[in-house]
Design a protein around this motif. Structure first.
Motif, short mmCIF file in Angstrom:
data_model
loop_
_atom_site.label_atom_id
_atom_site.label_comp_id
_atom_site.label_asym_id
_atom_site.label_seq_id
_atom_site.Cartn_x
_atom_site.Cartn_y
_atom_site.Cartn_z
N ARG A 22 -6.84 8.21 12.53
CA ARG A 22 -7.25 6.89 12.05
C ARG A 22 -6.24 5.83 12.47
N GLN B 241 -7.78 2.18 12.65
CA GLN B 241 -8.53 2.09 11.40
C GLN B 241 -7.62 1.91 10.20
N VAL B 242 -6.35 2.11 10.40
CA VAL B 242 -5.35 1.91 9.35
C VAL B 242 -4.08 1.41 10.03
N ASP B 243 -3.33 0.55 9.35
CA ASP B 243 -2.11 0.00 9.94
C ASP B 243 -1.04 1.08 10.10
N SER B 244 -0.27 0.98 11.18
CA SER B 244 0.81 1.94 11.41
C SER B 244 1.92 1.27 12.20
N ARG C 201 0.83 -1.20 0.00
CA ARG C 201 0.00 0.00 0.00
C ARG C 201 0.87 1.26 0.00
N GLU D 185 -1.26 4.49 4.44
CA GLU D 185 -2.27 5.25 3.69
C GLU D 185 -1.60 6.50 3.16
#
Length: 320
Positions: free
Chosen positions: A171, A176-179, A67, A154
């Protein structure tokens, strides 16, 4: 939304993320590239003297999704006493972002937003050790500068507004999003000795294949291969280790970590001065569903005993 400046907002939000972004339970092998990973960070130069600036880069992988990612960098100024008093290393501050601000809402002076993108620049003040007399041993013993990196899986708009960045970080904080969060230390001291250089990797070799085999390397299903790195002799640098009890001549050790998108790795972490080398077992035909991509990747990250780092990528394909 409150009227925050970009650095102030990012400091507060990133600090809130620090203990939560890496608390996901990880049950996969350390060498397995199957999620968002920060594999290595490197500074050029690998060590700093007061008044110098380093360019910091990072190796990020996100297999198999690949991504787009956003990279946000923070820097904490070095503690000249080397007592680990930096906000980047203070768990109480990281648990409570409000501690990063004074009563007037101003950010702590020793933490800075370094920017966004694949690299960042970290600078050390020329007067870092001015609190010590000219011949004080702490000037030679030195300290470390700290860089914090938040990687979010993202992308931001090409010209992001403050709100875009804030929402992205939120997020990530809300899962809500990978980090991923990574802390990197850069040695800082006054020295008359040659500066530490990052190690070099000439090539990665695979037992049974000629060194000039075109890339991607063809590896056979069900076979096991011994992997190795060709490292120039000059990467094993001689240096003087200075501590509070004296100086000791030493030669650097190099430690390598291997990673793969496919197969099984054995002895993936090793000391290059030993005979241990990683072994890659390529999947058999019935196991190929675990490696759906036609192109696989091997990575090697090499670290020296003084904090220098480098890495190497080797693509491969699996053949019958």
């Amino acid at each position: 939304m409150p009227n925050f400046s970009l650095p102030r907002l990012l400091h507060a939000l990133l600090a809130a993320l620090l203990l939560t972004a890496c608390m996901e339970e990880d049950t996969s092998h350390a060498w397995k590239l199957d999620r968002l990973r920060v594999l290595g960070m490197s500074a050029k130069p690998a060590a700093l003297q007061p008044g110098e600036t380093a360019e910091v880069s990072v190796l990020v992988t996100d297999e198999p999704l690949n991504r787009p990612t956003t990279l946000l960098w923070l820097g904490c100024l070095p503690d000249p006493h080397n007592l680990n008093r930096s906000p980047c290393a203070d768990s109480e501050i990281l648990k409570n972002p409000a501690l990063l601000m004074d009563a007037q809402g101003n950010m702590a002076e020793n933490i800075h937003f370094l920017g966004m993108g694949s690299t960042a620049f970290y600078s050390v003040a020329e007067n870092l050790f001015s609190i010590f007399p000219a011949e004080h041993p702490q000037r030679k013993i030195g300290t470390v500068g700290m860089v914090l990196l938040l990687v979010v899986a993202e992308a931001l708009p090409e010209e992001p507004a403050l709100r875009d960045i804030a929402l992205l970080v939120q997020r990530a904080q809300n899962k809500q999003v990978d980090s991923q969060i990574t802390l990197f230390r850069i040695p800082v001291r006054e020295s008359d000795e040659p500066a530490n250089n990052n190690p070099l990797i000439s090539t990665m070799t695979v037992e049974g294949l000629a060194e000039d085999t075109p890339s991607p390397l063809p590896l056979k299903q069900g076979q096991q291969y011994v992997l190795n790195l060709v490292v120039p002799e000059e990467s094993f640098e001689d240096y003087i280790e200075i501590t509070s009890i004296g100086s000791t001549p030493k030669t650097e050790l190099l430690f390598a970590s291997f990673f793969s998108t496919c197969g099984e790795l054995e002895d993936s972490e090793f000391n290059l001065a030993t005979s241990v080398r990683p072994k890659l077992r390529v999947p058999q035909e019935k196991e190929m569903e675990a490696c759906p991509s036609p192109l696989q990747k091997l990575f090697a990250v090499v670290r020296d005993t003084r904090g220098g780092q480098t890495w190497y990528e080797q693509p491969f394909v699996i053949i019958p």
